[in-house]
Write an enzyme that holds these catalytic residues in place. Sequence first.
Site, short mmCIF file in Angstrom:
data_model
loop_
_atom_site.label_atom_id
_atom_site.label_comp_id
_atom_site.label_asym_id
_atom_site.label_seq_id
_atom_site.Cartn_x
_atom_site.Cartn_y
_atom_site.Cartn_z
N CYS A 413 0.72 -1.10 0.09
CA CYS A 413 -0.03 0.02 0.04
C CYS A 413 0.78 1.45 0.05
CB CYS A 413 -0.89 -0.08 1.09
SG CYS A 413 -0.07 -0.12 2.82
N HIS A 457 -2.17 0.51 6.85
CA HIS A 457 -2.29 0.91 5.84
C HIS A 457 -2.06 2.31 5.45
CE1 HIS A 457 -4.30 -0.11 1.95
NE2 HIS A 457 -5.29 1.12 2.01
N ASP A 473 -8.12 5.65 -2.29
CA ASP A 473 -7.24 4.69 -1.85
C ASP A 473 -6.61 3.82 -3.19
OD1 ASP A 473 -5.85 2.52 -0.88
OD2 ASP A 473 -7.65 1.66 0.39
#
Length: 658
Positions: A413, A457, A473
């Site tokens: 991520c 994250h 995202d």
Amino acid sequence: MSVPEPVALEQDPGAPRLMRDVGLALLLAAAPQMLVVPWWLVLVFVVAGGWRVAAAFGRLPSPSRGMLGLMTLLLCIGVGWHYRTLFGREAGVALLFAMSALKLLEWRTRRDAQVLTLLAYLLVMARLLYDQGLLTAVYAALAVTVTLAAQVSASRADTNMSSGQNYRLVGSMLVRAIPVALVLFLCFPRVQGPLWNLPQDAAARTGIDDEMSPGSIARLNLSDAVAFRVRFSAAVPPPAQRYWRGLVLERFDGRVWRAYDPLRRSARFAHEAVGEPIEYVITLEPSGRRWLFALDRPASLPAATFVDTNDVLRRLTPVTELLRYTQYSDLDYRSGPLSSVERLRALALPSDAAPQAVELGRRWQQTLKDPRQRVEAALRLFREGPYRYTLQPPLLTGDVVDEFLFETRAGYCEHYAGAFVVLMRAAAVPARVVAGYLGAERAPSGEYYIVRQSDAHAWAEVWLEGQGWTRVDPTAAIAPERVERGTFAAIGDPSVLPLLARRGDGWLRQALLQLDALDVTWNEWVLAYGPERQRELLQWLGWHGADVLGLLALMLGGLLIVAALLAAWSWWCRRPRHDALAALYLRFCARLEWIGLSRAAHEGPQAFAARIARQRPDLADETGYILDLYASLRFGPAASAEQLRELRLRVRNFRPRA
């Protein structure tokens, strides 16, 4: 008056038992520390214990004071060399461990044994510097009980006291101490945070860091340690809204993302609520950090915290203890206008960083007039390109953004969020990185949710006209299952994750989750029992004077009540009591007294039977037999259980008439 010389261990008749009791206590107290001190210190401790036993039985000479002094110096030098300091948690515990081993070698009298028990107490307390969980507390209680028994054994010259008597005495002491400790725990005025703190170098530092580079969050995802637990007051938000905001990272040097002015306070939150806020309670594990976590975005301030200009909750002191706080968040919100300073920060890029990515972003700026189209172009690049989501991406040795975007195309991520923000800034769209957690696993009981380090994250925020800062995202473009089901569902090989991060249904995992439920109760009512929790409990019990004076008055009253109850219990335990035989005799005499045959104080059973025969011949046979049976049981050589049962039966069936 001269003071008698203490008896040496070798001449003490109770030495074997004393060595067993103290040795067991010291071993129980030191065992958890063997997991954290250097291996050579464990070896020193084992050798010292063996030497002490051999010296007690005359197999080896006791070390001289000169040798002990030299060993003390060498151990201090060894600990200082290993930790590069003699201060802090690790070095302090190692020194305590080393001094306990040396005291074993110096043990010569009962006084030394008492000092060893005090060292055992300190070793038990030292373990609590690392962990205060339920299992640790149970183990500490066991170690303290054994140490207290050893201390009683060391302080008594009476060697005839058995181990059972010793532990019964210790149990009686602990039973009396528990209500006192409970009143002090519940009523003593609580303060926010611990009464004392460790040096900064000794504090645990775990979880989300204050900077992000390739691989930093992927390393966290290999840990199933709990970051925090959450109890929702009403409806639980869906997985797509379980973004736990931590830090906002805006400054990029070509490899590492950092925050600007992390301690800059804001007078208000940097957003406006569109709908109703959601309420929940977070129990945050110690992290050594100064920031808290909240659903995106926070709408309230816990005690001793402030909000910075990026809606990040920051604490005045590091979180070095379990912290429980009630939080409100706005899941639907709109941020305000973007200032010129914020715009410059959100568009800044190093002059020599990611030339290929910058060129691509500028091309989007020229061809796509709407910033929303540029955002979609970047997401389409990830979604349609040959990109992989993996916890084990190739090592980036050159320009981390260009190498990831155009060569390796494999990352986690932080790779996608960082590269996306660089592309957006190059395309003249203000953007920044947000680090926190995504997801929350429902506990088996359903009463709370667990957020683990494996849920760490990173995502992005872009500023769009009319919407303000908007969450984007990039990971969802390449691995949408990460948002809905967690890391374990998004990576190719979930076996690389630790057991509790896999979200499976194995019996071992379920057993560990059930154990976690016990930990939650312990955490919320013991470790996180702060001012807010104390006020809630006392108000529920009907006590509303929760200020300092009211709490002190309540504590004093509680201690007085406990003292009175303990005094009454002591009197009850020491009252004159009759045995079963005497109780039967008194009951029989009471029935005779009811018909006018009172036993005189000087009359024994046989004299009483003779008088009954003169006054009431009709009762002579039955009363004579009962009194003779009682006399033989009381004064005979031995009493059988059958005779006692017969006496009990005859007394029960004896119903005299006046």
